[in-house]
Design a protein around this motif. Structure first.
Motif, PDB file in Angstrom:
ATOM      1  N   GLN A  45      10.835   3.036   4.815  1.00  0.00           N
ATOM      2  CA  GLN A  45       9.712   3.375   5.677  1.00  0.00           C
ATOM      3  C   GLN A  45       8.536   2.430   5.477  1.00  0.00           C
ATOM      4  O   GLN A  45       8.354   1.876   4.396  1.00  0.00           O
ATOM      5  CB  GLN A  45       9.211   4.786   5.379  1.00  0.00           C
ATOM      6  CG  GLN A  45      10.190   5.878   5.726  1.00  0.00           C
ATOM      7  CD  GLN A  45       9.601   7.232   5.376  1.00  0.00           C
ATOM      8  OE1 GLN A  45       9.509   7.565   4.206  1.00  0.00           O
ATOM      9  NE2 GLN A  45       9.197   7.963   6.379  1.00  0.00           N
ATOM     10  N   VAL A  46       7.749   2.289   6.530  1.00  0.00           N
ATOM     11  CA  VAL A  46       6.462   1.612   6.486  1.00  0.00           C
ATOM     12  C   VAL A  46       5.462   2.632   7.009  1.00  0.00           C
ATOM     13  O   VAL A  46       5.621   3.158   8.106  1.00  0.00           O
ATOM     14  CB  VAL A  46       6.455   0.346   7.370  1.00  0.00           C
ATOM     15  CG1 VAL A  46       5.078  -0.297   7.386  1.00  0.00           C
ATOM     16  CG2 VAL A  46       7.515  -0.644   6.906  1.00  0.00           C
ATOM     17  N   VAL A  47       4.463   2.928   6.197  1.00  0.00           N
ATOM     18  CA  VAL A  47       3.481   3.964   6.558  1.00  0.00           C
ATOM     19  C   VAL A  47       2.078   3.379   6.428  1.00  0.00           C
ATOM     20  O   VAL A  47       1.736   2.811   5.395  1.00  0.00           O
ATOM     21  CB  VAL A  47       3.618   5.202   5.638  1.00  0.00           C
ATOM     22  CG1 VAL A  47       2.562   6.230   5.958  1.00  0.00           C
ATOM     23  CG2 VAL A  47       5.013   5.795   5.752  1.00  0.00           C
ATOM     24  N   GLN A  48       1.278   3.540   7.488  1.00  0.00           N
ATOM     25  CA  GLN A  48      -0.113   3.113   7.428  1.00  0.00           C
ATOM     26  C   GLN A  48      -0.982   4.331   7.186  1.00  0.00           C
ATOM     27  O   GLN A  48      -0.763   5.402   7.759  1.00  0.00           O
ATOM     28  CB  GLN A  48      -0.529   2.433   8.729  1.00  0.00           C
ATOM     29  CG  GLN A  48      -1.937   1.889   8.667  1.00  0.00           C
ATOM     30  CD  GLN A  48      -2.254   0.943   9.798  1.00  0.00           C
ATOM     31  OE1 GLN A  48      -1.369   0.402  10.435  1.00  0.00           O
ATOM     32  NE2 GLN A  48      -3.534   0.725  10.030  1.00  0.00           N
ATOM     33  N   SER A  49      -1.975   4.158   6.309  1.00  0.00           N
ATOM     34  CA  SER A  49      -2.873   5.255   5.960  1.00  0.00           C
ATOM     35  C   SER A  49      -4.255   4.669   5.685  1.00  0.00           C
ATOM     36  O   SER A  49      -4.504   3.493   5.948  1.00  0.00           O
ATOM     37  CB  SER A  49      -2.336   5.987   4.724  1.00  0.00           C
ATOM     38  OG  SER A  49      -3.150   7.091   4.420  1.00  0.00           O
ATOM     39  N   GLY A  92     -11.814   4.267   2.607  1.00  0.00           N
ATOM     40  CA  GLY A  92     -11.791   4.170   4.062  1.00  0.00           C
ATOM     41  C   GLY A  92     -11.081   2.935   4.579  1.00  0.00           C
ATOM     42  O   GLY A  92     -11.016   2.714   5.782  1.00  0.00           O
ATOM     43  N   GLN A  93     -10.535   2.126   3.666  1.00  0.00           N
ATOM     44  CA  GLN A  93      -9.821   0.908   4.053  1.00  0.00           C
ATOM     45  C   GLN A  93      -8.406   1.257   4.506  1.00  0.00           C
ATOM     46  O   GLN A  93      -7.725   2.070   3.892  1.00  0.00           O
ATOM     47  CB  GLN A  93      -9.761  -0.053   2.868  1.00  0.00           C
ATOM     48  CG  GLN A  93      -9.014  -1.333   3.162  1.00  0.00           C
ATOM     49  CD  GLN A  93      -8.994  -2.274   1.968  1.00  0.00           C
ATOM     50  OE1 GLN A  93      -9.798  -2.145   1.051  1.00  0.00           O
ATOM     51  NE2 GLN A  93      -8.070  -3.206   1.974  1.00  0.00           N
ATOM     52  N   SER A  94      -7.970   0.612   5.578  1.00  0.00           N
ATOM     53  CA  SER A  94      -6.600   0.789   6.060  1.00  0.00           C
ATOM     54  C   SER A  94      -5.632   0.155   5.066  1.00  0.00           C
ATOM     55  O   SER A  94      -5.860  -0.955   4.586  1.00  0.00           O
ATOM     56  CB  SER A  94      -6.455   0.135   7.429  1.00  0.00           C
ATOM     57  OG  SER A  94      -5.172   0.321   7.933  1.00  0.00           O
ATOM     58  N   VAL A  95      -4.554   0.877   4.737  1.00  0.00           N
ATOM     59  CA  VAL A  95      -3.549   0.416   3.769  1.00  0.00           C
ATOM     60  C   VAL A  95      -2.167   0.693   4.349  1.00  0.00           C
ATOM     61  O   VAL A  95      -1.946   1.727   4.970  1.00  0.00           O
ATOM     62  CB  VAL A  95      -3.695   1.163   2.414  1.00  0.00           C
ATOM     63  CG1 VAL A  95      -2.658   0.691   1.427  1.00  0.00           C
ATOM     64  CG2 VAL A  95      -5.089   1.001   1.852  1.00  0.00           C
ATOM     65  N   VAL A  96      -1.234  -0.238   4.141  1.00  0.00           N
ATOM     66  CA  VAL A  96       0.149  -0.066   4.586  1.00  0.00           C
ATOM     67  C   VAL A  96       1.031   0.065   3.352  1.00  0.00           C
ATOM     68  O   VAL A  96       0.935  -0.732   2.419  1.00  0.00           O
ATOM     69  CB  VAL A  96       0.610  -1.251   5.454  1.00  0.00           C
ATOM     70  CG1 VAL A  96       2.090  -1.132   5.802  1.00  0.00           C
ATOM     71  CG2 VAL A  96      -0.230  -1.337   6.719  1.00  0.00           C
TER      72      VAL A  96
END
Length: 96
Positions: free
Chosen positions: A40-44, A49-53
């Motif tokens: 899986q690849v999940v973005q959160s 507050g920084q976007s992380v994959v």
């Protein structure tokens, strides 16, 4: 790579040099190097507050594939190159 962490752009650039049909695996644990399938690849968003994959391994029992090939562990600098010990002369049956 300009930031201390690899970005999605960095990952895409590195992957663009690879065979597009090759399976993707994850090398884990430098002290006991193992190979795992990615599932899986999940973005959160992290706590700042920084976007992380995240790249995640699968959940089934076949996700861990076994030991990482030694040449990969050496390329990752997780292990030193190892050479086979020198061969000693064999003794004869008479013990000489």
């Amino acid at each position: 790579m300009t930031s201390p962490e690899m970005t999605v752009g960095d990952l895409i650039a590195l992957l663009s040099r690879c065979d597009r049909d090759a399976p993707v695996r994850q090398a884990m644990n430098p002290f006991f190097p193992m190979s795992h399938r990615l599932a899986q690849v999940v973005q959160s968003v992290d706590e700042t507050g920084q976007s992380v994959v995240y790249l995640a391994e699968g959940r089934d029992e076949n996700t861990q594939l076994g030991h990482l090939p030694p040449e990969v562990a050496v390329a990752l600098a997780w292990q030193e190159p190892v050479q086979a010990p020198p061969r000693r002369p064999r003794r004869s049956a008479g013990g000489k």
